[in-house]
Design a protein around this motif. Structure first.
Motif, PDB file in Angstrom:
ATOM      1  N   SER A  17      22.865  46.292  33.571  1.00 39.13           N
ATOM      2  CA  SER A  17      23.560  47.093  34.482  1.00 39.13           C
ATOM      3  C   SER A  17      22.616  48.090  35.361  1.00 39.13           C
ATOM      4  O   SER A  17      21.602  48.482  34.910  1.00 39.13           O
ATOM      5  CB  SER A  17      24.496  48.214  34.084  1.00 39.13           C
ATOM      6  OG  SER A  17      24.184  49.449  34.621  1.00 39.13           O
ATOM      7  N   THR A  18      22.523  47.693  36.718  1.00 41.76           N
ATOM      8  CA  THR A  18      21.634  48.424  37.491  1.00 41.76           C
ATOM      9  C   THR A  18      21.584  49.916  37.601  1.00 41.76           C
ATOM     10  O   THR A  18      20.548  50.426  37.689  1.00 41.76           O
ATOM     11  CB  THR A  18      21.697  47.834  39.063  1.00 41.76           C
ATOM     12  OG1 THR A  18      23.188  48.110  39.570  1.00 41.76           O
ATOM     13  CG2 THR A  18      21.555  46.523  39.369  1.00 41.76           C
ATOM     14  N   ASN A  19      22.615  50.485  37.225  1.00 45.16           N
ATOM     15  CA  ASN A  19      22.758  51.949  36.999  1.00 45.16           C
ATOM     16  C   ASN A  19      22.209  52.198  35.719  1.00 45.16           C
ATOM     17  O   ASN A  19      21.246  53.393  35.828  1.00 45.16           O
ATOM     18  CB  ASN A  19      24.099  52.569  36.813  1.00 45.16           C
ATOM     19  CG  ASN A  19      24.970  53.084  38.320  1.00 45.16           C
ATOM     20  OD1 ASN A  19      24.365  52.199  39.362  1.00 45.16           O
ATOM     21  ND2 ASN A  19      25.545  54.023  38.287  1.00 45.16           N
ATOM     22  N   GLN A  38      24.195  40.377  37.205  1.00 52.15           N
ATOM     23  CA  GLN A  38      24.337  41.694  36.430  1.00 52.15           C
ATOM     24  C   GLN A  38      25.328  41.287  35.225  1.00 52.15           C
ATOM     25  O   GLN A  38      26.540  40.751  35.652  1.00 52.15           O
ATOM     26  CB  GLN A  38      24.906  42.878  37.321  1.00 52.15           C
ATOM     27  CG  GLN A  38      25.357  44.298  36.564  1.00 52.15           C
ATOM     28  CD  GLN A  38      25.520  45.201  37.532  1.00 52.15           C
ATOM     29  OE1 GLN A  38      24.805  46.246  37.543  1.00 52.15           O
ATOM     30  NE2 GLN A  38      27.010  45.428  37.781  1.00 52.15           N
ATOM     31  N   GLY A  41      28.071  45.074  33.775  1.00 51.93           N
ATOM     32  CA  GLY A  41      28.185  46.201  34.922  1.00 51.93           C
ATOM     33  C   GLY A  41      29.268  47.338  34.345  1.00 51.93           C
ATOM     34  O   GLY A  41      30.290  46.748  33.617  1.00 51.93           O
ATOM     35  N   ARG A  42      28.937  48.327  34.882  1.00 55.97           N
ATOM     36  CA  ARG A  42      29.885  49.480  34.190  1.00 55.97           C
ATOM     37  C   ARG A  42      30.774  49.871  35.389  1.00 55.97           C
ATOM     38  O   ARG A  42      30.345  50.074  36.375  1.00 55.97           O
ATOM     39  CB  ARG A  42      29.289  50.685  33.761  1.00 55.97           C
ATOM     40  CG  ARG A  42      28.704  50.365  32.156  1.00 55.97           C
ATOM     41  CD  ARG A  42      27.988  51.261  31.625  1.00 55.97           C
ATOM     42  NE  ARG A  42      26.752  51.924  32.164  1.00 55.97           N
ATOM     43  CZ  ARG A  42      26.733  52.948  32.757  1.00 55.97           C
ATOM     44  NH1 ARG A  42      27.983  54.005  32.944  1.00 55.97           N
ATOM     45  NH2 ARG A  42      25.785  53.406  33.499  1.00 55.97           N
ATOM     46  N   GLY A  43      31.867  50.365  35.167  1.00 55.51           N
ATOM     47  CA  GLY A  43      32.971  51.066  36.167  1.00 55.51           C
ATOM     48  C   GLY A  43      33.149  52.096  36.138  1.00 55.51           C
ATOM     49  O   GLY A  43      32.745  53.032  34.988  1.00 55.51           O
ATOM     50  N   ARG A  44      33.962  53.093  36.664  1.00 51.13           N
ATOM     51  CA  ARG A  44      34.356  54.410  36.280  1.00 51.13           C
ATOM     52  C   ARG A  44      35.309  54.546  35.167  1.00 51.13           C
ATOM     53  O   ARG A  44      36.047  53.590  34.729  1.00 51.13           O
ATOM     54  CB  ARG A  44      35.223  55.005  37.506  1.00 51.13           C
ATOM     55  CG  ARG A  44      34.288  55.324  38.869  1.00 51.13           C
ATOM     56  CD  ARG A  44      34.988  55.459  40.081  1.00 51.13           C
ATOM     57  NE  ARG A  44      35.605  56.942  39.870  1.00 51.13           N
ATOM     58  CZ  ARG A  44      37.016  57.207  40.329  1.00 51.13           C
ATOM     59  NH1 ARG A  44      37.604  56.179  40.647  1.00 51.13           N
ATOM     60  NH2 ARG A  44      37.210  58.378  40.148  1.00 51.13           N
ATOM     61  N   TRP A  49      32.961  46.342  34.801  1.00 44.81           N
ATOM     62  CA  TRP A  49      32.846  45.899  36.210  1.00 44.81           C
ATOM     63  C   TRP A  49      32.388  44.511  36.110  1.00 44.81           C
ATOM     64  O   TRP A  49      31.236  44.103  35.619  1.00 44.81           O
ATOM     65  CB  TRP A  49      31.650  46.751  37.112  1.00 44.81           C
ATOM     66  CG  TRP A  49      31.520  46.129  38.650  1.00 44.81           C
ATOM     67  CD1 TRP A  49      30.586  45.342  38.897  1.00 44.81           C
ATOM     68  CD2 TRP A  49      32.565  46.368  39.623  1.00 44.81           C
ATOM     69  NE1 TRP A  49      30.985  44.989  40.241  1.00 44.81           N
ATOM     70  CE2 TRP A  49      32.147  45.361  40.496  1.00 44.81           C
ATOM     71  CE3 TRP A  49      33.745  46.924  39.885  1.00 44.81           C
ATOM     72  CZ2 TRP A  49      32.669  45.196  41.807  1.00 44.81           C
ATOM     73  CZ3 TRP A  49      34.346  46.828  41.043  1.00 44.81           C
ATOM     74  CH2 TRP A  49      33.799  45.906  42.236  1.00 44.81           C
ATOM     75  N   LYS A 106      40.954  45.483  46.325  1.00 47.46           N
ATOM     76  CA  LYS A 106      39.706  45.990  46.280  1.00 47.46           C
ATOM     77  C   LYS A 106      38.657  44.933  46.283  1.00 47.46           C
ATOM     78  O   LYS A 106      38.400  43.980  45.748  1.00 47.46           O
ATOM     79  CB  LYS A 106      39.765  46.395  44.721  1.00 47.46           C
ATOM     80  CG  LYS A 106      38.375  47.326  44.364  1.00 47.46           C
ATOM     81  CD  LYS A 106      38.840  48.241  43.220  1.00 47.46           C
ATOM     82  CE  LYS A 106      37.085  48.591  42.631  1.00 47.46           C
ATOM     83  NZ  LYS A 106      37.349  49.548  41.504  1.00 47.46           N
ATOM     84  N   GLY A 109      33.386  48.782  44.485  1.00 45.03           N
ATOM     85  CA  GLY A 109      33.847  49.901  43.657  1.00 45.03           C
ATOM     86  C   GLY A 109      32.303  50.602  43.560  1.00 45.03           C
ATOM     87  O   GLY A 109      31.204  50.136  43.511  1.00 45.03           O
ATOM     88  N   ILE A 128      26.659  50.531  43.422  1.00 40.90           N
ATOM     89  CA  ILE A 128      27.784  49.725  44.115  1.00 40.90           C
ATOM     90  C   ILE A 128      27.927  48.318  43.715  1.00 40.90           C
ATOM     91  O   ILE A 128      26.727  47.773  43.664  1.00 40.90           O
ATOM     92  CB  ILE A 128      27.719  50.078  45.767  1.00 40.90           C
ATOM     93  CG1 ILE A 128      28.814  49.237  46.434  1.00 40.90           C
ATOM     94  CG2 ILE A 128      26.328  49.629  46.209  1.00 40.90           C
ATOM     95  CD1 ILE A 128      29.054  49.713  47.758  1.00 40.90           C
TER      96      ILE A 128
HETATM   97  C1  BTN Z   1      34.325  51.035  39.798  1.00 42.12           C
HETATM   98  O1  BTN Z   1      34.893  50.481  40.814  1.00 42.12           O
HETATM   99  O2  BTN Z   1      35.021  51.568  38.778  1.00 42.12           O
HETATM  100  C2  BTN Z   1      32.754  51.326  40.009  1.00 42.12           C
HETATM  101  C3  BTN Z   1      32.351  50.023  39.923  1.00 42.12           C
HETATM  102  C4  BTN Z   1      30.644  49.955  40.016  1.00 42.12           C
HETATM  103  C5  BTN Z   1      30.054  48.968  39.763  1.00 42.12           C
HETATM  104  C6  BTN Z   1      28.429  49.082  40.253  1.00 42.12           C
HETATM  105  S1  BTN Z   1      27.602  47.480  40.166  1.00 42.12           S
HETATM  106  C7  BTN Z   1      26.125  48.381  40.288  1.00 42.12           C
HETATM  107  C8  BTN Z   1      26.293  49.423  39.653  1.00 42.12           C
HETATM  108  N1  BTN Z   1      25.890  48.995  38.180  1.00 42.12           N
HETATM  109  C9  BTN Z   1      26.736  49.246  37.371  1.00 42.12           C
HETATM  110  O3  BTN Z   1      26.763  49.140  36.011  1.00 42.12           O
HETATM  111  N2  BTN Z   1      27.935  49.849  37.941  1.00 42.12           N
HETATM  112  C10 BTN Z   1      27.546  50.091  39.234  1.00 42.12           C
END
Ligand code: BTN
Length: 245
Positions: A17-19, A38, A41-44, A49, A106, A109, A128
């Motif tokens: 995950s880049t975050n 990635q 990936g994590r979302g809200r 993600w 969508k 995110g 993002i």
């Molecule tokens: C959402 O819609 O809930 C938010 C999604 C965010 C995804 C981005 S991808 C780059 C960054 N790294 C992550 O793990 N999540 C965000």
């Protein structure tokens, strides 16, 4: 050469995950990283993600500033809409606070995360995710998702999209952080968020409000007007388009 806000950028071949990467690594300010692969990936709200290798763009940037993260989310949203306009994609809009939609689907995110130290925000990480070359089959499991490819029928070069996004983001961040041009950003954001004719449903846990979006205030608070003309101010939660109400 345009005025680049970012002091440094890194391209990662593969990352969970880049975050996470920006959160766990100690980087200087104004840093941007991106990948086309990635894996986690994590979302809200702890949602996942979903990314597909070489079809999605995942970008995170790090800012050390006391500015409310909502403004950084806002600059990221405006930058993506600029890129979509340059591809002649119409009907993109910001679904408060963190999503970019094309019509009712969508596309992207945003996940904002703050790292605290001594009861103060030390840094903010904005991530993002953008669906770019996904086909309908890729996104079938997701509710209401779309990609640039699905919308235009044209495959895109991910690096070109990244570069365009970074250029627009630099422009908006200079307006925000150097020029403190809040009005310009807020007005643009409101123009792209206020779908005043559409009825919405706001949900936060057990709380639900039905109404129309009335305003977005300087601190990012959303104002909802209900059918009986009451105004409600909310700062978190999810906004859904309400088809039935
Ligand atoms: C959402 O819609 O809930 C938010 C999604 C965010 C995804 C981005 S991808 C780059 C960054 N790294 C992550 O793990 N999540 C965000």
């Amino acid at each position: 050469m345009y005025n680049d806000f970012f002091k440094k950028e890194i391209y990662l071949k593969k990352i969970d995950s880049t975050n996470n990467y920006l959160k766990l690594t100690s980087f200087e300010d104004n840093f941007i990283i991106y990948t086309f692969n990635q894996t986690k990936g994590r979302g809200r709200r702890n949602r996942e993600w979903l990314d597909f290798k070489n079809k999605n763009l995942a970008i995170s940037f790090l800012i050390r500033s006391t500015i409310d993260p909502i403004w950084l989310i806002c600059t990221a949203s405006l930058s993506l809409i600029d890129v979509l306009n340059s591809l002649n994609i119409k009907n993109s809009w910001i679904k408060w606070p963190n999503d970019i939609y094309i019509n009712d689907k969508k596309l992207s995110g945003i996940l904002a995360e703050s790292v605290w130290s001594d009861k103060k925000i030390e840094k903010v990480i904005i991530g993002i995710g953008i669906n770019i070359n996904n086909n309908i089959k890729d996104l079938i499991k997701l509710n209401n998702a779309t990609s640039i490819y699905i919308e235009t029928g044209k495959k895109q070069n991910l690096k070109t999209i990244y570069k365009g996004f970074k250029r627009e983001l630099s422009k908006w961040l200079i307006e925000l952080i150097e020029n403190k041009n809040f009005n310009l950003i807020r007005n643009k954001w409101k123009e792209l968020s206020l779908i005043s004719s559409k009825k919405i449903k706001w949900i936060n846990g057990d709380n639900i409000i039905y109404g129309l979006i009335n305003d977005i205030k300087d601190d990012g608070t959303l104002v909802i007007k209900t059918i009986d003309d009451n105004l409600y101010e909310v700062k978190s939660g999810d906004v859904l388009l309400d088809e039935v109400n």
